[in-house]
Design a protein around this motif. Structure first.
Motif, PDB file in Angstrom:
ATOM      1  N   HIS A 172       0.854  -1.195   0.000  1.00 50.82           N
ATOM      2  CA  HIS A 172       0.000   0.000   0.000  1.00 50.82           C
ATOM      3  C   HIS A 172       0.892   1.248   0.000  1.00 50.82           C
ATOM      4  N   CYS A 213     -11.023   5.120  -1.700  1.00 57.62           N
ATOM      5  CA  CYS A 213      -9.855   4.908  -0.853  1.00 57.62           C
ATOM      6  C   CYS A 213      -9.559   6.196  -0.089  1.00 57.62           C
ATOM      7  N   CYS A 227      -2.066  10.232  -2.223  1.00 58.43           N
ATOM      8  CA  CYS A 227      -1.376   9.137  -2.904  1.00 58.43           C
ATOM      9  C   CYS A 227      -0.773   9.590  -4.235  1.00 58.43           C
ATOM     10  N   CYS A 270      -9.948   5.248  -7.705  1.00 57.19           N
ATOM     11  CA  CYS A 270      -9.629   5.297  -6.269  1.00 57.19           C
ATOM     12  C   CYS A 270     -10.554   6.246  -5.525  1.00 57.19           C
ATOM     13  N   CYS A 330      -5.993  -2.005  -1.878  1.00 55.64           N
ATOM     14  CA  CYS A 330      -5.428  -1.007  -2.797  1.00 55.64           C
ATOM     15  C   CYS A 330      -5.743  -1.396  -4.228  1.00 55.64           C
TER      16      CYS A 330
END
Length: 327
Positions: free
Chosen positions: A246, A283, A289, A296, A314
């Motif tokens: 991750h 997420c 990220c 996501c 993920c």
């Protein structure tokens, strides 16, 4: 021994509902140490307090999920039945030993209280057991020390006393919430060695809650990485340290200073954790990220099993996303 499944815990505040835990799941096996790591506010301590039945009501409540301890769901027990579990089968070492100890009571009284309450032993038997435990945790002259108050001990010795209190009824599960945070490096190493000795001697299972990856590397068998109220990666110590999957786990490991590299710059994780009053649908790490994709932000990834012991939430590891890249 312990199986936490799909646990949701929220707190009602004047500003709205804080969704502290959002589907936490993990297992703990007999005689192992599971470390739960992550930034402040990710849900580590709430997870521990939920297992111990210490969620303050009515503000806090368990909305969904189960905490199975040896097949018994602790979330379904009333307060009187839960008190028979607390301190007996499951004990907790709290973060600050000074606030965990009563400054108006002598150490001997605080050590023997749990034993006399739960196991109905005589005062002399409880006192003998308490002095034995003080020796086990490395406090000299236990007979004299039993007569002293918490302010007469150093921080490291207070932490040892808190550990002795947690172990007095010989629990099968020990939860340690940041047990070395306020200690200097030398005392920290001694406390970690003490945990290892106690585990070898008694076979107790340990849940270690910390943000210190050095502590994790010392004593953990498996690691659960939490972020925004979710376990986003879990695996053995070797899998998480040497093969993190991750981006958040990689960021945590990259932010640890290394003494073997000269003139190295710290690599912080840019941005801030999401607001748990209104957590993201997808997420929760998307905004921070460097590898985030459009999916996501819209859909939370499923759990991908990388091995029998290693799993990650993920999209980068999800087969559905990999098929899109292949096209």
């Amino acid at each position: 021994m312990l199986s936490v499944r799909d646990l949701y815990v929220s707190f009602r505040t004047f500003g709205g509902e804080v969704q502290a835990l959002r589907g936490v799941s993990f297992d703990l096996y007999k005689g192992e140490t599971l470390a739960i790591v992550g930034e402040s506010g990710c849900g580590k301590s709430v997870t521990a307090n939920t297992i111990m039945g210490l969620i303050p009501e009515p503000a806090g409540r368990i909305k969904n999920g189960s905490v199975l301890f040896k097949g018994k769901d602790l979330t379904k027990l009333d307060k009187s039945k839960m008190r028979k579990v607390q301190g007996v089968d499951i004990s907790m070492i709290f973060q600050d030993p000074m606030t965990a100890l009563n400054p108006t009571l002598k150490i001997g009284e605080q050590l023997t209280e749990g034993l006399r309450t739960h196991q109905k032993v005589s005062k002399s038997e409880a006192r003998k057991r308490a002095m034995e435990l003080l020796e086990v945790v490395g406090i000299p002259n236990p007979e004299e020390r039993m007569k002293q108050y918490p302010h007469q001990f150093s921080g490291g010795m207070r932490q040892r006393i808190v550990i002795a209190i947690a172990l007095i009824c010989e629990p099968e599960l020990l939860i340690a919430d940041e047990p070395t945070t306020a200690l200097d490096v030398t005392i920290q190493a001694q406390i970690l060695e003490l945990f290892e000795e106690i585990q070898e001697r008694t076979g107790v299972s340990i849940i270690l809650i910390t943000h210190d990856l050095g502590v994790v590397a010392k004593i953990a068998d498996r690691i659960a990485v939490m972020y925004a109220g979710k376990v986003i990666e879990i695996g053995t110590k070797r899998e998480v340290f040497y093969s993190p999957q991750h981006p958040y786990t990689k960021g945590l490991l990259a932010s640890v200073p290394r003494l073997d590299l000269k003139e190295e710059e710290l690599q912080p994780i840019e941005g801030t954790p999401p607001d748990l009053f209104a957590p993201p649908i997808g997420c929760p790490f998307t905004a921070r990220c460097p590898f985030a994709m459009e999916v996501c932000d819209r859909i939370y990834p499923g759990t991908t099993d990388l091995s029998e012991t290693h799993a990650v939430d993920c999209w980068l590891q999800d087969e559905r996303a990999k098929r899109l890249f292949d096209k």
